[in-house]
Design a protein around this motif. Sequence first.
Motif, PDB file in Angstrom:
ATOM      1  N   GLY A 275       0.810  -1.210   0.000  1.00 17.22           N
ATOM      2  CA  GLY A 275       0.000   0.000   0.000  1.00 17.22           C
ATOM      3  C   GLY A 275       0.840   1.254   0.000  1.00 17.22           C
ATOM      4  O   GLY A 275       2.051   1.233  -0.220  1.00 17.22           O
ATOM      5  N   THR A 276       0.161   2.362   0.265  1.00 15.46           N
ATOM      6  CA  THR A 276       0.836   3.659   0.212  1.00 15.46           C
ATOM      7  C   THR A 276       1.704   3.908   1.434  1.00 15.46           C
ATOM      8  O   THR A 276       2.714   4.596   1.346  1.00 15.46           O
ATOM      9  N   ASP A 277       1.317   3.378   2.596  1.00 14.55           N
ATOM     10  CA  ASP A 277       2.117   3.556   3.808  1.00 14.55           C
ATOM     11  C   ASP A 277       3.065   2.370   3.939  1.00 14.55           C
ATOM     12  O   ASP A 277       2.721   1.336   4.487  1.00 14.55           O
ATOM     13  N   ARG A 278       4.267   2.528   3.422  1.00 12.70           N
ATOM     14  CA  ARG A 278       5.239   1.425   3.415  1.00 12.70           C
ATOM     15  C   ARG A 278       5.809   1.157   4.800  1.00 12.70           C
ATOM     16  O   ARG A 278       6.545   0.203   4.997  1.00 12.70           O
ATOM     17  N   ARG A 279       5.464   1.995   5.776  1.00  9.67           N
ATOM     18  CA  ARG A 279       5.943   1.758   7.142  1.00  9.67           C
ATOM     19  C   ARG A 279       5.160   0.644   7.820  1.00  9.67           C
ATOM     20  O   ARG A 279       5.663  -0.003   8.726  1.00  9.67           O
ATOM     21  N   GLN A 280       3.912   0.442   7.405  1.00 12.66           N
ATOM     22  CA  GLN A 280       3.060  -0.549   8.063  1.00 12.66           C
ATOM     23  C   GLN A 280       3.445  -1.961   7.621  1.00 12.66           C
ATOM     24  O   GLN A 280       3.433  -2.281   6.430  1.00 12.66           O
ATOM     25  N   VAL A 281       3.772  -2.794   8.588  1.00 15.96           N
ATOM     26  CA  VAL A 281       4.114  -4.190   8.325  1.00 15.96           C
ATOM     27  C   VAL A 281       2.839  -5.015   8.405  1.00 15.96           C
ATOM     28  O   VAL A 281       2.074  -4.900   9.365  1.00 15.96           O
ATOM     29  N   GLN A 282       2.617  -5.818   7.380  1.00 17.30           N
ATOM     30  CA  GLN A 282       1.492  -6.740   7.368  1.00 17.30           C
ATOM     31  C   GLN A 282       2.033  -8.155   7.469  1.00 17.30           C
ATOM     32  O   GLN A 282       3.105  -8.461   6.939  1.00 17.30           O
ATOM     33  N   LEU A 283       1.296  -8.999   8.143  1.00 14.19           N
ATOM     34  CA  LEU A 283       1.712 -10.380   8.345  1.00 14.19           C
ATOM     35  C   LEU A 283       0.860 -11.305   7.491  1.00 14.19           C
ATOM     36  O   LEU A 283      -0.362 -11.156   7.428  1.00 14.19           O
ATOM     37  N   ARG A 284       1.525 -12.241   6.830  1.00 15.54           N
ATOM     38  CA  ARG A 284       0.823 -13.215   5.987  1.00 15.54           C
ATOM     39  C   ARG A 284       1.348 -14.612   6.307  1.00 15.54           C
ATOM     40  O   ARG A 284       2.545 -14.819   6.465  1.00 15.54           O
ATOM     41  N   MET A 285       0.407 -15.544   6.370  1.00 13.41           N
ATOM     42  CA  MET A 285       0.796 -16.940   6.545  1.00 13.41           C
ATOM     43  C   MET A 285       1.345 -17.468   5.224  1.00 13.41           C
ATOM     44  O   MET A 285       0.882 -17.073   4.154  1.00 13.41           O
ATOM     45  N   THR A 286       2.284 -18.357   5.308  1.00 16.34           N
ATOM     46  CA  THR A 286       2.895 -18.956   4.123  1.00 16.34           C
ATOM     47  C   THR A 286       2.182 -20.272   3.783  1.00 16.34           C
ATOM     48  O   THR A 286       1.474 -20.832   4.630  1.00 16.34           O
ATOM     49  N   PRO A 287       2.392 -20.774   2.579  1.00 13.70           N
ATOM     50  CA  PRO A 287       1.847 -22.099   2.253  1.00 13.70           C
ATOM     51  C   PRO A 287       2.324 -23.172   3.245  1.00 13.70           C
ATOM     52  O   PRO A 287       1.576 -24.085   3.586  1.00 13.70           O
ATOM     53  N   LYS A 288       3.562 -23.027   3.726  1.00 13.67           N
ATOM     54  CA  LYS A 288       4.092 -23.972   4.722  1.00 13.67           C
ATOM     55  C   LYS A 288       3.236 -23.950   5.992  1.00 13.67           C
ATOM     56  O   LYS A 288       2.960 -24.997   6.580  1.00 13.67           O
ATOM     57  N   ALA A 289       2.793 -22.775   6.418  1.00 14.34           N
ATOM     58  CA  ALA A 289       1.955 -22.675   7.619  1.00 14.34           C
ATOM     59  C   ALA A 289       0.642 -23.422   7.416  1.00 14.34           C
ATOM     60  O   ALA A 289       0.179 -24.138   8.311  1.00 14.34           O
ATOM     61  N   TYR A 290       0.047 -23.264   6.230  1.00 14.57           N
ATOM     62  CA  TYR A 290      -1.206 -23.966   5.957  1.00 14.57           C
ATOM     63  C   TYR A 290      -0.986 -25.476   5.900  1.00 14.57           C
ATOM     64  O   TYR A 290      -1.793 -26.251   6.417  1.00 14.57           O
ATOM     65  N   ARG A 291       0.124 -25.911   5.276  1.00 14.77           N
ATOM     66  CA  ARG A 291       0.428 -27.347   5.218  1.00 14.77           C
ATOM     67  C   ARG A 291       0.666 -27.916   6.605  1.00 14.77           C
ATOM     68  O   ARG A 291       0.099 -28.948   6.980  1.00 14.77           O
ATOM     69  N   ASP A 292       1.530 -27.242   7.380  1.00 13.85           N
ATOM     70  CA  ASP A 292       1.851 -27.725   8.725  1.00 13.85           C
ATOM     71  C   ASP A 292       0.615 -27.735   9.613  1.00 13.85           C
ATOM     72  O   ASP A 292       0.381 -28.684  10.372  1.00 13.85           O
TER      73      ASP A 292
END
Length: 163
Positions: free
Chosen positions: A97-114
Amino acid sequence: MSTEPPGRPDAAGPPPLVSLLQEFSLEANRFADAAGARNDMHRTDLNALSVIMQHTSRNQVVTPGVLRRELHLSSPATTALIDRLDKSGHVVRERQGTDRRQVQLRMTPKAYRDGGAMFAPLARHMAAALAGFTPEELELATRFMHAMIDATVKAGEEAATGP
């Protein structure tokens, strides 16, 4: 001389259904601890992934602040948690997004598999248990569980802030 057990002022205890909910909660926690331990993950790690998954399913952005608030962690504990999940390959930090300071967290495919592998035994056993109920019974149980979750949320808010 009193016949009540020591330390228990109300011999009647909670209603049987409440006792069953308490037992279910305890067993669910034991399962999460056992499944997590087999994968070198603490219950807080699993709770964090659950929060991320719930928010993601609602198309909501998950930030470190969201995790901190929902898991009632300090900022340093939240950072340590995210570092663990990042190092294990279960979460990535992204700036979008426009505010590059904000960190967003996303689960990885590995997280879904595990996660799928960890919780497969629970899903299998619960599916078998659910098969013994009619759709009407499951609808009633669903309504009941929503009411119990709402009651628990309200009690938690009251415990945190007072009546």
